[in-house]
Design a protein around this motif. Structure first.
Motif, PDB file in Angstrom:
ATOM      1  N   ASP A 222       1.238  11.563   1.874  1.00 52.39           N
ATOM      2  CA  ASP A 222       0.097  12.474   1.998  1.00 52.39           C
ATOM      3  C   ASP A 222      -1.221  11.716   1.918  1.00 52.39           C
ATOM      4  O   ASP A 222      -2.164  11.999   2.667  1.00 52.39           O
ATOM      5  CB  ASP A 222       0.147  13.537   0.901  1.00 52.39           C
ATOM      6  N   GLY A 223      -1.299  10.749   1.021  1.00 43.42           N
ATOM      7  CA  GLY A 223      -2.525   9.963   0.906  1.00 43.42           C
ATOM      8  C   GLY A 223      -2.793   9.130   2.139  1.00 43.42           C
ATOM      9  O   GLY A 223      -3.950   8.958   2.548  1.00 43.42           O
ATOM     10  N   LEU A 224      -1.738   8.627   2.771  1.00 47.14           N
ATOM     11  CA  LEU A 224      -1.906   7.787   3.958  1.00 47.14           C
ATOM     12  C   LEU A 224      -2.351   8.606   5.166  1.00 47.14           C
ATOM     13  O   LEU A 224      -3.255   8.205   5.895  1.00 47.14           O
ATOM     14  CB  LEU A 224      -0.597   7.058   4.266  1.00 47.14           C
TER      15      LEU A 224
ATOM     16  N   ALA B 147      -3.947  11.270   5.186  1.00 47.82           N
ATOM     17  CA  ALA B 147      -5.298  11.788   4.986  1.00 47.82           C
ATOM     18  C   ALA B 147      -6.348  10.843   5.547  1.00 47.82           C
ATOM     19  O   ALA B 147      -7.509  11.243   5.724  1.00 47.82           O
ATOM     20  CB  ALA B 147      -5.556  12.021   3.497  1.00 47.82           C
ATOM     21  N   ARG B 148      -5.974   9.618   5.848  1.00 49.87           N
ATOM     22  CA  ARG B 148      -6.916   8.659   6.427  1.00 49.87           C
ATOM     23  C   ARG B 148      -7.176   8.920   7.907  1.00 49.87           C
ATOM     24  O   ARG B 148      -8.041   8.296   8.508  1.00 49.87           O
ATOM     25  CB  ARG B 148      -6.365   7.232   6.268  1.00 49.87           C
TER      26      ARG B 148
ATOM     27  N   ASP C 299       0.819  -1.212   0.000  1.00 50.45           N
ATOM     28  CA  ASP C 299       0.000   0.000   0.000  1.00 50.45           C
ATOM     29  C   ASP C 299       0.852   1.262   0.000  1.00 50.45           C
ATOM     30  O   ASP C 299       0.329   2.374   0.062  1.00 50.45           O
ATOM     31  CB  ASP C 299      -0.923  -0.015   1.226  1.00 50.45           C
TER      32      ASP C 299
ATOM     33  N   ALA D 155       0.442   4.553  -2.133  1.00 53.73           N
ATOM     34  CA  ALA D 155      -0.536   5.602  -1.815  1.00 53.73           C
ATOM     35  C   ALA D 155       0.165   6.901  -1.449  1.00 53.73           C
ATOM     36  O   ALA D 155      -0.431   7.978  -1.538  1.00 53.73           O
ATOM     37  CB  ALA D 155      -1.440   5.142  -0.675  1.00 53.73           C
TER      38      ALA D 155
END
Length: 370
Positions: free
Chosen positions: A235-237, A239-240, A229, A232
């Motif tokens: 920044d994408g991680l 954001a969770r 993963d 991702a």
């Protein structure tokens, strides 16, 4: 009857690696009667790095090495650890004093500060920077070492303390022991702001965010995710997670990013060559036991060498003493990582009910002096 001669009296010892494990070994062997040399491929002592969390058994190790005051002078005492869900709702928390029952304080510091204290503590030992072994050939009770600067030497003991990607392990044990953990991690440093002196972790869906202060103005963040993963992106991680995780990461600088690897190997010695620290038994940082195990390795090695009649006798006793403890840490670490990887609903429900009990059980085996 004459007194037993310590295994290292008048012997030559080579320590490969001037990191946490290698410098701890050099410090522990002071006064052993051995001639100790340290080599490291780095051109100069490390001044970078990120943060490091030192549970009480790691601080006890520093105390036994005579370095507790040197490290604690710039460290942040951590009185509480808390585990929360992705929104920051606390699942459980523990007081570090109650977990460790007065063994020693629990602290956090900059890795460079820890390294500087260890380096100063090994000031009695010659360290050759920018040098590493090109070949290591065990020859009966000794080992012949050729270095990549063209020099060579013959040693009664070679200690490989050169990390998970150990050159000593590769040269003597072949391509054995190193394997992927399945995790990818980012380590960051940012401004502390009003961050409390708390070790705080948030567990998201397949991703973990950990933070703790390591100085009056500095905070350490750690993010890990399944290697599958990692695409991702950081920044994408983040954001969770709920606020303020994304804001904290945006204000920080990435100190390191890469896959996390483990080392599982038996035995740890071959002839007069021994692996210690991450070179022998690297794990994921889930239990924060890397430095603690390195300090314990150094202390036990010095103890057995100080009493044994020969190096082979000492190395046999060393492995008999260290392997049960190390394997316990490795297994507990894998269990914690598997728990983190559960579906969030199941994981969070389990940790609300049994998290504190499981946490205490993880560390109970670390209370005894190694």
């Amino acid at each position: 009857m004459s007194a037993r001669r310590p295994a290292l009296d008048g012997r030559r010892v080579l320590v490969v690696g001037a990191g946490v494990a290698g410098l701890a070994v050099a410090r522990a062997l002071r006064g052993s009667g051995a001639g100790v040399e340290v080599v490291d491929r780095a051109a100069a002592p490390a001044v970078g790095g990120a943060g490091i969390f030192l549970p009480a058994n790691a601080v006890r190790g520093l105390r036994l090495l005579g370095l507790e005051d040197a490290v604690l002078g710039s460290a942040v005492p951590i009185a509480r650890q808390e585990v929360a869900d992705h929104r920051g709702r606390v699942l459980y928390e523990v007081g570090t004093d109650s977990v460790w029952q007065g063994i020693a304080p629990t602290v956090a510091t900059h890795r460079a500060a820890l390294h500087a204290a260890l380096l100063d503590g090994a000031g009695h030992v010659e360290i050759r920077w920018g040098v590493g072994p090109g070949s290591i050939v065990p020859d009966g009770p000794e080992a012949d070492v050729t270095f990549d600067d063209g020099t060579s030497g013959r040693y009664d003991l070679v200690v490989g303390a050169d990390g998970a990607h150990s050159t000593v392990r590769r040269l003597v044990f072949g391509d054995a022991g190193l394997r992927p953990s399945g995790l990818h991690a980012w380590r960051l440093l940012g401004p502390r702001g009003d961050t409390e002196a708390v070790w705080s972790v948030r567990l998201g869906r397949g991703v973990t965010f950990l933070t703790f202060p390591i100085g009056p103005d500095l905070v350490y963040h750690y993010v890990d995710v399944s290697a599958d993963d990692a695409d991702a992106g950081l920044d994408g991680l983040v954001a969770r997670f709920g606020a303020p995780v994304a804001e904290l990461v945006a204000a920080a600088t990435v100190a390191h990013s890469g896959p996390i690897e483990e080392v599982s190997l038996a035995p740890w010695s071959r002839g007069p060559v021994l692996l210690v620290g991450d070179a022998a038994h690297a794990t994921t940082p889930s239990m924060a036991q890397g430095a603690a195990m390195a300090f314990e390795d150094a202390l036990v090695l010095a103890d057995v060498l100080g009493r044994a009649a020969s190096v082979p006798d000492a190395l046999r006793e060393y492995e008999e003493r260290r392997r049960p403890r190390v394997e316990q840490v490795q297994e507990q670490t894998r269990r914690r990582d598997r728990t983190r990887g559960l579906h969030p609903a199941a994981r969070n429900g389990l940790l609300r009910v049994a998290g504190e009990r499981l946490f205490r059980a993880n560390y109970r085996g670390m209370h005894a002096v190694p």
